[in-house]
Design a protein around this motif. Structure first.
Motif, PDB file in Angstrom:
ATOM      1  N   ALA A 145      61.184 -62.947  -9.361  1.00 20.75           N
ATOM      2  CA  ALA A 145      60.464 -61.723  -9.002  1.00 20.75           C
ATOM      3  C   ALA A 145      61.415 -60.539  -8.840  1.00 20.75           C
ATOM      4  CB  ALA A 145      59.674 -61.953  -7.717  1.00 20.75           C
ATOM      5  N   GLU A 146      62.603 -60.798  -8.294  1.00 21.84           N
ATOM      6  CA  GLU A 146      63.565 -59.711  -8.081  1.00 21.84           C
ATOM      7  C   GLU A 146      63.970 -59.076  -9.407  1.00 21.84           C
ATOM      8  OE1 GLU A 146      67.870 -58.886  -5.851  1.00 21.84           O
ATOM      9  OE2 GLU A 146      67.033 -60.917  -5.955  1.00 21.84           O
ATOM     10  N   ILE A 147      64.205 -59.899 -10.417  1.00 18.49           N
ATOM     11  CA  ILE A 147      64.566 -59.369 -11.734  1.00 18.49           C
ATOM     12  C   ILE A 147      63.408 -58.565 -12.316  1.00 18.49           C
ATOM     13  CG2 ILE A 147      65.277 -59.980 -14.077  1.00 18.49           C
ATOM     14  CD1 ILE A 147      66.413 -62.600 -12.874  1.00 18.49           C
ATOM     15  N   MET A 148      62.213 -59.125 -12.232  1.00 17.28           N
ATOM     16  CA  MET A 148      61.034 -58.433 -12.770  1.00 17.28           C
ATOM     17  C   MET A 148      60.820 -57.093 -12.070  1.00 17.28           C
ATOM     18  SD  MET A 148      58.545 -61.802 -13.122  1.00 17.28           S
ATOM     19  CE  MET A 148      57.089 -60.897 -13.667  1.00 17.28           C
ATOM     20  N   ASN A 149      60.948 -57.076 -10.754  1.00 21.66           N
ATOM     21  CA  ASN A 149      60.706 -55.856  -9.983  1.00 21.66           C
ATOM     22  C   ASN A 149      61.771 -54.796 -10.233  1.00 21.66           C
ATOM     23  OD1 ASN A 149      58.501 -57.158  -8.851  1.00 21.66           O
ATOM     24  ND2 ASN A 149      59.621 -57.820  -7.035  1.00 21.66           N
ATOM     25  N   ASN A 150      63.008 -55.227 -10.424  1.00 18.47           N
ATOM     26  CA  ASN A 150      64.106 -54.274 -10.605  1.00 18.47           C
ATOM     27  C   ASN A 150      64.031 -53.552 -11.940  1.00 18.47           C
ATOM     28  OD1 ASN A 150      65.253 -54.769  -8.121  1.00 18.47           O
ATOM     29  ND2 ASN A 150      66.766 -56.244  -8.889  1.00 18.47           N
ATOM     30  N   TYR A 151      63.604 -54.237 -12.983  1.00 21.98           N
ATOM     31  CA  TYR A 151      63.761 -53.688 -14.325  1.00 21.98           C
ATOM     32  C   TYR A 151      62.451 -53.360 -15.042  1.00 21.98           C
ATOM     33  CZ  TYR A 151      68.570 -55.249 -13.736  1.00 21.98           C
ATOM     34  OH  TYR A 151      69.850 -55.424 -13.273  1.00 21.98           O
ATOM     35  N   PHE A 152      61.314 -53.758 -14.474  1.00 28.79           N
ATOM     36  CA  PHE A 152      60.039 -53.574 -15.170  1.00 28.79           C
ATOM     37  C   PHE A 152      58.959 -53.069 -14.220  1.00 28.79           C
ATOM     38  CE2 PHE A 152      62.399 -57.005 -17.176  1.00 28.79           C
ATOM     39  CZ  PHE A 152      62.377 -56.651 -18.518  1.00 28.79           C
ATOM     40  N   VAL A 153      57.974 -52.416 -14.792  1.00 23.04           N
ATOM     41  CA  VAL A 153      56.708 -52.191 -14.096  1.00 23.04           C
ATOM     42  C   VAL A 153      55.784 -53.320 -14.539  1.00 23.04           C
ATOM     43  CG1 VAL A 153      54.707 -50.685 -13.838  1.00 23.04           C
ATOM     44  CG2 VAL A 153      57.013 -49.704 -13.942  1.00 23.04           C
ATOM     45  N   LEU A 206      64.092 -61.877 -19.819  1.00 22.64           N
ATOM     46  CA  LEU A 206      64.016 -60.648 -19.015  1.00 22.64           C
ATOM     47  C   LEU A 206      65.315 -59.861 -19.104  1.00 22.64           C
ATOM     48  CD1 LEU A 206      62.297 -62.036 -15.773  1.00 22.64           C
ATOM     49  CD2 LEU A 206      61.222 -60.605 -17.528  1.00 22.64           C
ATOM     50  N   ASP A 207      66.436 -60.564 -19.018  1.00 28.25           N
ATOM     51  CA  ASP A 207      67.733 -59.895 -19.077  1.00 28.25           C
ATOM     52  C   ASP A 207      67.964 -59.275 -20.453  1.00 28.25           C
ATOM     53  OD1 ASP A 207      70.353 -59.263 -17.896  1.00 28.25           O
ATOM     54  OD2 ASP A 207      71.106 -60.674 -19.399  1.00 28.25           O
ATOM     55  N   ASN A 208      67.652 -60.019 -21.513  1.00 24.91           N
ATOM     56  CA  ASN A 208      67.847 -59.498 -22.866  1.00 24.91           C
ATOM     57  C   ASN A 208      66.978 -58.266 -23.125  1.00 24.91           C
ATOM     58  OD1 ASN A 208      69.658 -61.536 -23.437  1.00 24.91           O
ATOM     59  ND2 ASN A 208      68.141 -62.864 -24.422  1.00 24.91           N
ATOM     60  N   ILE A 209      65.736 -58.319 -22.666  1.00 22.61           N
ATOM     61  CA  ILE A 209      64.808 -57.201 -22.902  1.00 22.61           C
ATOM     62  C   ILE A 209      65.266 -55.955 -22.161  1.00 22.61           C
ATOM     63  CG2 ILE A 209      62.470 -56.357 -22.447  1.00 22.61           C
ATOM     64  CD1 ILE A 209      62.458 -58.205 -24.788  1.00 22.61           C
ATOM     65  N   GLN A 210      65.621 -56.097 -20.896  1.00 23.23           N
ATOM     66  CA  GLN A 210      65.996 -54.903 -20.128  1.00 23.23           C
ATOM     67  C   GLN A 210      67.294 -54.294 -20.667  1.00 23.23           C
ATOM     68  OE1 GLN A 210      68.439 -54.109 -17.759  1.00 23.23           O
ATOM     69  NE2 GLN A 210      69.562 -56.063 -17.613  1.00 23.23           N
ATOM     70  N   GLN A 211      68.220 -55.135 -21.125  1.00 25.54           N
ATOM     71  CA  GLN A 211      69.463 -54.598 -21.678  1.00 25.54           C
ATOM     72  C   GLN A 211      69.202 -53.861 -22.989  1.00 25.54           C
ATOM     73  OE1 GLN A 211      73.181 -56.545 -21.615  1.00 25.54           O
ATOM     74  NE2 GLN A 211      72.582 -58.069 -20.088  1.00 25.54           N
ATOM     75  N   MET A 212      68.339 -54.437 -23.832  1.00 25.02           N
ATOM     76  CA  MET A 212      68.020 -53.758 -25.089  1.00 25.02           C
ATOM     77  C   MET A 212      67.332 -52.425 -24.821  1.00 25.02           C
ATOM     78  SD  MET A 212      65.725 -55.037 -28.367  1.00 25.02           S
ATOM     79  CE  MET A 212      64.159 -54.771 -27.536  1.00 25.02           C
ATOM     80  N   TYR A 213      66.389 -52.412 -23.894  1.00 22.84           N
ATOM     81  CA  TYR A 213      65.639 -51.181 -23.616  1.00 22.84           C
ATOM     82  C   TYR A 213      66.560 -50.084 -23.104  1.00 22.84           C
ATOM     83  CZ  TYR A 213      62.347 -47.868 -21.637  1.00 22.84           C
ATOM     84  OH  TYR A 213      61.658 -46.714 -21.337  1.00 22.84           O
ATOM     85  N   HIS A 214      67.450 -50.413 -22.191  1.00 18.77           N
ATOM     86  CA  HIS A 214      68.280 -49.385 -21.562  1.00 18.77           C
ATOM     87  C   HIS A 214      69.535 -49.068 -22.370  1.00 18.77           C
ATOM     88  CE1 HIS A 214      65.931 -48.894 -17.939  1.00 18.77           C
ATOM     89  NE2 HIS A 214      65.859 -50.209 -17.798  1.00 18.77           N
ATOM     90  N   ASN A 215      70.020 -50.011 -23.177  1.00 18.86           N
ATOM     91  CA  ASN A 215      71.307 -49.820 -23.842  1.00 18.86           C
ATOM     92  C   ASN A 215      71.219 -49.678 -25.352  1.00 18.86           C
ATOM     93  OD1 ASN A 215      72.514 -50.124 -21.295  1.00 18.86           O
ATOM     94  ND2 ASN A 215      72.648 -52.356 -21.564  1.00 18.86           N
ATOM     95  N   ASN A 269      60.918 -44.442 -16.054  1.00 19.07           N
ATOM     96  CA  ASN A 269      61.561 -44.879 -17.293  1.00 19.07           C
ATOM     97  C   ASN A 269      61.820 -46.385 -17.272  1.00 19.07           C
ATOM     98  OD1 ASN A 269      62.641 -44.731 -19.880  1.00 19.07           O
ATOM     99  ND2 ASN A 269      64.728 -44.354 -19.108  1.00 19.07           N
ATOM    100  N   LYS A 270      60.788 -47.117 -16.902  1.00 20.27           N
ATOM    101  CA  LYS A 270      60.858 -48.576 -16.920  1.00 20.27           C
ATOM    102  C   LYS A 270      59.892 -49.118 -17.969  1.00 20.27           C
ATOM    103  CE  LYS A 270      62.175 -49.879 -12.187  1.00 20.27           C
ATOM    104  NZ  LYS A 270      61.747 -50.678 -11.005  1.00 20.27           N
ATOM    105  N   PRO A 271      60.302 -50.120 -18.715  1.00 23.20           N
ATOM    106  CA  PRO A 271      59.352 -50.740 -19.643  1.00 23.20           C
ATOM    107  C   PRO A 271      58.265 -51.486 -18.883  1.00 23.20           C
ATOM    108  CG  PRO A 271      61.381 -52.006 -19.562  1.00 23.20           C
ATOM    109  CD  PRO A 271      61.616 -50.773 -18.733  1.00 23.20           C
ATOM    110  N   LEU A 272      57.131 -51.651 -19.538  1.00 21.80           N
ATOM    111  CA  LEU A 272      56.035 -52.422 -18.966  1.00 21.80           C
ATOM    112  C   LEU A 272      56.236 -53.901 -19.262  1.00 21.80           C
ATOM    113  CD1 LEU A 272      52.953 -50.274 -20.100  1.00 21.80           C
ATOM    114  CD2 LEU A 272      54.261 -50.062 -17.975  1.00 21.80           C
ATOM    115  N   LEU A 273      55.981 -54.731 -18.272  1.00 22.22           N
ATOM    116  CA  LEU A 273      55.863 -56.174 -18.471  1.00 22.22           C
ATOM    117  C   LEU A 273      54.396 -56.499 -18.228  1.00 22.22           C
ATOM    118  CD1 LEU A 273      58.122 -58.949 -16.868  1.00 22.22           C
ATOM    119  CD2 LEU A 273      55.731 -59.267 -17.505  1.00 22.22           C
TER     120      LEU A 273
END
Length: 667
Positions: free
Chosen positions: A70-78, A135-144, A41-45
């Motif tokens: 890279a850490e942010i990208m790896n944690n929240y995206f494929v 990256l932060d805005n996208i992952q928060q929107m996707y999950h929240n 359940n991770k969005p694609l980057l």
């Protein structure tokens, strides 16, 4: 497979290989990675680029090589890396997304999508801090905020459907007046002083100038002929052309063809080689012959693989700097040229005009050799001798520099463009080496990329892994037609027909009677794309329509010609207000609105006759040659002891002619 690591080490793409040591957990596109993203359940980057892309390298250095990012990208995206040259289907889909959002696009192309690949946001190059914030805005929107995410998904999906909608038209009025209005509108965009179109950055768009040159010839309108010549001259003189080695860069960042974006692409040089070959046929300029010879020599020296096919591209950067391999300081040039520096600097504008960044100079010219000789009181023979010496000296120095990276993948479609161009070069100046290069390259494609049903796109390290897209098929057919018309070898036209039938099997859409970009045999994407807009390379549907017209004429197959006409009707209403985006379609339009000839030569000397006729610029004709009556148009035309030339139009042939001179007078 372990997806919590960078898995690009085993891929063959040179672009993906450039990213194999990034701390980002890059994956290549596959059905398996899509399934993994769904499970997690991770969005694609999705990050798309190509090996010669300058800003791709910049973003890699600023973000993808940085552990914090890279850490942010790896944690929240494929995270998926894509070579746009290997997967143009994905590039086209996600480029449309970015153009919908921003009304512009480019590379690097970065898109965010649901785990199944449905996109919801995208952009191009982002500086590091902006990228982290995004990256932060996208992952928060996707999950929240899933409702907001799905609102974006649905909006983009609707936009993509509208972009790809092609209505089946039942009638269209192809007229000379309508195409005249189109060219009158196009003419307003010309740059009368520097050539090309009046904008910057300035792309060369050889398909546009091929069509403009043809229109000028067929209408005898000097405006279009003069503008084409200005464009050919200015590009040949400019920094866009490598004055020392030959070969063209991708585009000019300014309106003067001075500062190139320094990467050299196979597809640009192939198309420009064809354009200068036709320019030489029509204008007879010695300068154009030099461009042909130097560009082919550059292809042989820098781009030819051991398998007799051609590599894809040469990077803009070397040693981390764009253009470093190609530019010169005035002190450096003065030390090399010594007592000839004064004349050299005048010829190549080593002055305030030619200066670029950091006191570097881009060699370029502003006048032709005859005018330069008059202004500097030197004979043309003496100047030619000096130019040859200057180029030898500078190439010797440049060969000691660190060369830019070369992308050594082989692409079927770009090699087909190169085959076409080598045939055009051979027709223009009759250098048999050029035809040998073309035939050897086609042999490579038919032996390695074509299995009788599927034409593969890529070849690297003796591997071919990606089934071809519509442009691979259509450009290969165009190259086979060109080889047939140039050599009269019947196997080329037979193979062209076989592959054309396979195109109908794999790509044809019965609803709109156009051809999808991706084969029906392949895994479908979230949106089916139809490539109709001509860009720096003509669209695959326009190439297909032109192929069907020419094949229909050569094989006497009216169904092919009717189908070409239907495809043109479908896009006819789009042409007038955007001619540069339909340049190759306009070429087909001219086939239907102006006289089009079938030149049929039958007899033992048919090859020699055709070769001499093809020395001339005759864009509104197909050529058929044979010693015997092996095609429909050659039947009942063999006269014992003679080679006969039949010039036909609208299924009616004139009486046979027996000399090339008489044929050219008639044409």
């Amino acid at each position: 497979m372990n997806y919590k690591q960078n898995n690009l080490k085993t891929v063959t793409s040179p672009y993906l290989q450039q990213h194999k040591n990034n701390p980002v957990w890059w994956q290549s596109w596959s059905d398996e990675i899509i399934e993994y993203a769904k499970q997690e359940n991770k969005p694609l980057l999705i990050s798309i680029g190509y090996s010669a892309c300058h800003w791709c390298h910049v973003m890699e250095k600023q973000s993808f090589e940085v552990d914090e990012v890279a850490e942010i990208m790896n944690n929240y995206f494929v995270c998926i890396k894509i070579d746009r040259e290997e997967r143009p289907d994905l590039d086209a889909l996600y480029m449309n997304v970015v153009q919908l959002i921003h009304q512009s696009g480019g590379w690097p192309l970065n898109v965010f999508a649901l785990p199944d690949g449905k996109p919801f946001y995208g952009g191009t190059y982002f500086p590091k801090e902006q990228w982290i914030e995004l990256l932060d805005n996208i992952q928060q929107m996707y999950h929240n905020n899933q409702p907001k995410t799905m609102e974006y998904v649905d909006s983009i999906a609707n936009g993509l459907n509208e972009m790809e909608k092609i209505e089946l038209k039942n009638d269209s009025n192809f007229s000379k007046n309508k195409i005249k209005d189109t060219f009158s509108f196009w003419k307003q965009q010309f740059d009368d002083e520097w050539g090309g179109f009046n904008r910057a950055p300035k792309f060369m768009l050889p398909n546009a100038w091929q069509t403009i040159l043809r229109y000028g010839l067929q209408t005898k309108d000097e405006n279009y002929l003069i503008q084409t010549k200005i464009t050919l001259d200015r590009m040949a003189f400019g920094g866009i052309y490598d004055q020392i080695k030959g070969g063209f860069s991708r585009y000019s960042v300014d309106a003067y063809w001075k500062v190139p974006h320094f990467e050299k692409m196979l597809y640009d040089n192939g198309q420009l080689l064809s354009l200068y070959a036709n320019g030489y046929k029509f204008f007879g300029e010695k300068e154009y012959k030099n461009i042909i010879n130097e560009t082919v020599n550059w292809l042989k020296d820098e781009m030819l693989s051991p398998e007799n096919a051609f590599y894809a591209a040469i990077d803009a950067d070397s040693e981390g700097e764009e253009g470093k391999y190609y530019v010169w300081t005035s002190n450096e040039l003065e030390n090399i040229m010594k007592e000839e520096y004064d004349l050299f600097s005048k010829y190549y504008n080593v002055n305030a005009f030619g200066e670029w960044e950091d006191s570097n100079n881009i060699l370029m010219r502003l006048t032709d050799d005859e005018d330069f000789c008059k202004a500097n009181n030197i004979s043309i023979e003496s100047l030619n001798s000096k130019i040859k010496h200057w180029k030898q000296e500078l190439n010797n120095v440049r060969n000691q520099r660190i060369k830019p990276h070369r992308d050594e993948k082989i692409l079927t479609c770009w090699n087909s463009i190169t085959i076409i161009s080598l045939c055009d070069a051979y027709q223009a100046i009759e250098n048999t080496t050029y035809l040998d290069l073309a035939e050897n390259c086609m042999n490579f494609i038919l032996e390695n990329q074509w299995n009788g049903e599927i034409l593969f796109r890529n070849y690297k390290d003796r591997q071919t892994t990606i089934p071809g897209f519509l442009d691979d098929y259509t450009l290969t057919v165009e190259a086979l037609i060109k080889l047939y018309e140039t050599t009269t070898k019947i196997n080329y036209i037979e193979t062209a027909e076989i592959i054309t039938k396979e195109i109908f099997n794999q790509f044809y859409n019965y609803k709109n009677k156009m051809f999808a970009y991706k084969s029906h045999y392949d895994t479908p994407l979230v949106n089916e794309t139809f490539e109709i807009y001509d860009n720096v390379i003509s669209s695959s549907n326009s190439i297909m329509a032109n192929n069907l017209f020419r094949l229909g004429k050569i094989l006497n197959n009216d169904e092919y010609i009717k189908h070409a006409k239907q495809m043109l009707m479908n896009i006819d209403d789009k042409i007038e207000n955007h001619p540069s985006g339909f340049a190759n379609w306009i070429n087909l339009y001219l086939n239907f609105t102006f006289p089009f000839k079938e030149i049929v030569v039958v007899g033992n000397e048919n090859k020699d006759y055709i070769k001499k006729i093809q020395n001339n610029y005759i864009p509104n004709a197909i050529f058929i040659g044979s010693k015997k009556e092996d095609l429909e148009l050659t039947k009942n035309r063999l006269i014992d002891g003679k080679t006969s030339i039949y010039i036909c139009e609208n299924n009616t042939c004139k009486l046979p002619l027996y000399t090339i001179e008489d044929a050219l007078k008639t044409l």
